[in-house]
Design an enzyme around this catalytic site. Structure first.
Site, short mmCIF file in Angstrom:
data_model
loop_
_atom_site.label_atom_id
_atom_site.label_comp_id
_atom_site.label_asym_id
_atom_site.label_seq_id
_atom_site.Cartn_x
_atom_site.Cartn_y
_atom_site.Cartn_z
NE ARG A 143 -0.42 1.04 5.00
CZ ARG A 143 -0.42 0.38 6.09
NH1 ARG A 143 -1.12 -0.71 6.31
NH2 ARG A 143 0.24 0.88 7.16
CG ASN A 191 8.29 2.02 0.83
OD1 ASN A 191 8.07 3.16 0.83
ND2 ASN A 191 7.14 1.25 1.23
CE LYS A 247 11.70 7.04 7.36
NZ LYS A 247 11.47 5.80 6.68
CE1 TYR A 284 8.88 7.37 9.86
CE2 TYR A 284 9.39 10.08 9.50
CZ TYR A 284 9.05 8.83 8.92
OH TYR A 284 8.55 8.72 8.04
CG ASP A 286 9.08 -8.02 11.53
OD1 ASP A 286 9.35 -6.87 10.89
OD2 ASP A 286 8.86 -8.21 12.56
CB VAL A 287 11.65 -5.19 7.00
CG1 VAL A 287 11.35 -5.40 5.35
CG2 VAL A 287 10.87 -4.13 7.65
CB ALA A 347 17.12 8.76 15.67
CB ILE A 385 3.53 11.13 0.55
CG1 ILE A 385 4.86 11.81 0.51
CG2 ILE A 385 2.84 10.67 -0.48
CD1 ILE A 385 4.93 12.98 -0.35
P1 NAI Z 1 2.17 3.21 5.01
O1 NAI Z 1 1.96 3.32 6.38
O2 NAI Z 1 0.90 3.36 4.08
O3 NAI Z 1 2.97 1.92 4.35
C1 NAI Z 1 4.10 1.39 5.26
C2 NAI Z 1 4.41 0.21 4.83
O4 NAI Z 1 5.46 -0.51 5.43
C3 NAI Z 1 3.06 -0.74 4.95
O5 NAI Z 1 2.77 -1.66 3.62
C4 NAI Z 1 3.49 -1.47 6.10
O6 NAI Z 1 2.69 -2.99 6.01
C5 NAI Z 1 4.94 -1.66 5.63
N1 NAI Z 1 5.56 -2.24 7.29
C6 NAI Z 1 5.54 -1.65 8.22
N2 NAI Z 1 6.21 -2.28 9.12
C7 NAI Z 1 6.83 -3.57 8.33
C8 NAI Z 1 7.57 -4.56 8.58
N3 NAI Z 1 8.16 -4.77 10.16
N4 NAI Z 1 7.96 -5.52 7.91
C9 NAI Z 1 7.36 -5.26 6.59
N5 NAI Z 1 6.57 -4.22 6.17
C10 NAI Z 1 6.38 -3.32 7.10
O7 NAI Z 1 3.07 4.35 4.77
P2 NAI Z 1 3.78 5.17 3.72
O8 NAI Z 1 3.29 6.62 3.79
O9 NAI Z 1 3.50 4.51 2.36
O10 NAI Z 1 5.31 5.11 3.93
C11 NAI Z 1 6.15 4.63 3.22
C12 NAI Z 1 7.64 4.84 3.46
O11 NAI Z 1 7.84 6.47 3.33
C13 NAI Z 1 8.05 4.64 5.14
O12 NAI Z 1 9.40 4.31 5.22
C14 NAI Z 1 7.74 6.13 5.37
O13 NAI Z 1 8.62 6.42 6.74
C15 NAI Z 1 8.16 6.96 4.51
N6 NAI Z 1 7.87 8.34 4.36
C16 NAI Z 1 6.30 8.64 4.38
C17 NAI Z 1 6.08 9.93 4.29
C18 NAI Z 1 4.46 10.29 4.33
O14 NAI Z 1 3.93 11.62 4.33
N7 NAI Z 1 3.65 9.57 3.98
C19 NAI Z 1 6.77 11.25 4.51
C20 NAI Z 1 8.25 10.81 4.82
C21 NAI Z 1 8.58 9.35 4.56
#
Ligand code: NAI
Length: 242
Positions: A14, A89, A158, A154, A62-63, A156, A187
């Site tokens: 997602r 990601n 990133k 977070y 689980d990453v 730290a 985003i």
């Molecule tokens: P989201 O919450 O929609 O997606 C995060 C994804 O990571 C999900 O599919 C989730 O299942 C997966 N995930 C979480 N823990 C996991 C684990 N232990 N093992 C495997 N998968 C795992 O969030 P989004 O917004 O799509 O975020 C994606 C990346 O972008 C993240 O690293 C987030 O920190 C980064 N990011 C997002 C921003 C935003 O504004 N949405 C801003 C800056 C960075």
């Protein structure tokens, strides 16, 4: 086994990860998405990738767990024969003021957002070194560049991704492996759905939140097109960090 190039996107079912998976499929890659738990969302994304004419698979692991990550990557190699692009990601937030922060909040964010990059990238980079080619894109954040109150954990993690990206770019360049990062601003995804959008938009020069596709296009550029770019962190944030 496939002769086609293969991309692995962690947290790819997602949000930003899904958009990256679809963009890489459009660029001609077979795509494996990793997911943590939501099998339905993962299967839906796999279907969407296949509809673009590429092979796809969903791999649950689980990453933040070294053993399961390593096992999964070996299984991916056995099935697909290669990994050309890795997008680190997957990520979570557990926001709290630092004085109130719990061990669980600190540790889970560092494990999922930073240690995961070590656990996943080490086995993948061994594969890329043997191939003598590869490209890695790490998901950083504006929080890791300018710091964010309430997000010491977070920020730290990133900021760690930024240092990791630059060090690895230097180490792997001689093996024809490039390593870059994207630093998204705000985003529109599940991660930001509860934030006060109106207040946030005031701070963004382009006056709007970004879309997952904005990040995905930059990830695809760095992963696929940017032959002479390594060790860079590209902000995709509507001007937030200017
Ligand atoms: P989201 O919450 O929609 O997606 C995060 C994804 O990571 C999900 O599919 C989730 O299942 C997966 N995930 C979480 N823990 C996991 C684990 N232990 N093992 C495997 N998968 C795992 O969030 P989004 O917004 O799509 O975020 C994606 C990346 O972008 C993240 O690293 C987030 O920190 C980064 N990011 C997002 C921003 C935003 O504004 N949405 C801003 C800056 C960075």
């Amino acid at each position: 086994m496939t002769d086609k190039k293969v991309a692995l996107v962690t947290g790819g079912s997602r949000g930003i990860g899904k958009a990256c998976a679809l963009e890489l499929a459009r660029a001609g890659y077979d795509v494996i998405i990793n997911y943590a738990g939501n099998e339905e969302a993962a299967n839906k994304t796999v279907k969407e990738i296949k509809a673009l004419g590429q092979n796809a698979a969903a791999k649950k692991f689980d990453v933040s767990n070294k053993e399961t990550a390593e096992t999964a990557i070996n299984e991916i190699l056995a099935e697909f024969g290669r990994i050309d692009v890795l997008v680190n990601n997957a990520g979570i937030t557990r926001d709290n003021l630092f004085m109130r922060m719990k061990d669980e909040e600190w540790l889970s964010v560092i494990n999922t957002n930073l240690n995961s990059a070590y656990f996943v990238t080490q086995p993948v980079s061994k594969i890329m070194i043997k191939q003598r080619s590869g490209s890695i894109v790490n998901m950083a954040s504006v929080s890791g560049i300018y710091g964010n109150a309430g997000q010491a954990n977070y920020s730290a993690a990133k900021a760690g991704m930024v240092g990791f990206t630059k060090a690895l770019a230097k180490e792997l360049a001689s093996r024809n492996i490039r390593v870059n990062a994207v630093a998204p601003g705000f985003i529109q995804t599940d991660m930001t759905k509860d934030l006060p959008v109106d207040k946030i938009v005031e701070r963004i020069p382009l006056k709007t939140l970004g879309q997952p596709e904005d990040i995905a296009k930059t990830v695809k550029f760095l992963a696929v097109d940017a032959n002479y770019i390594t060790g860079q962190v590209i902000g995709v944030d509507g001007g937030l960090v200017i």
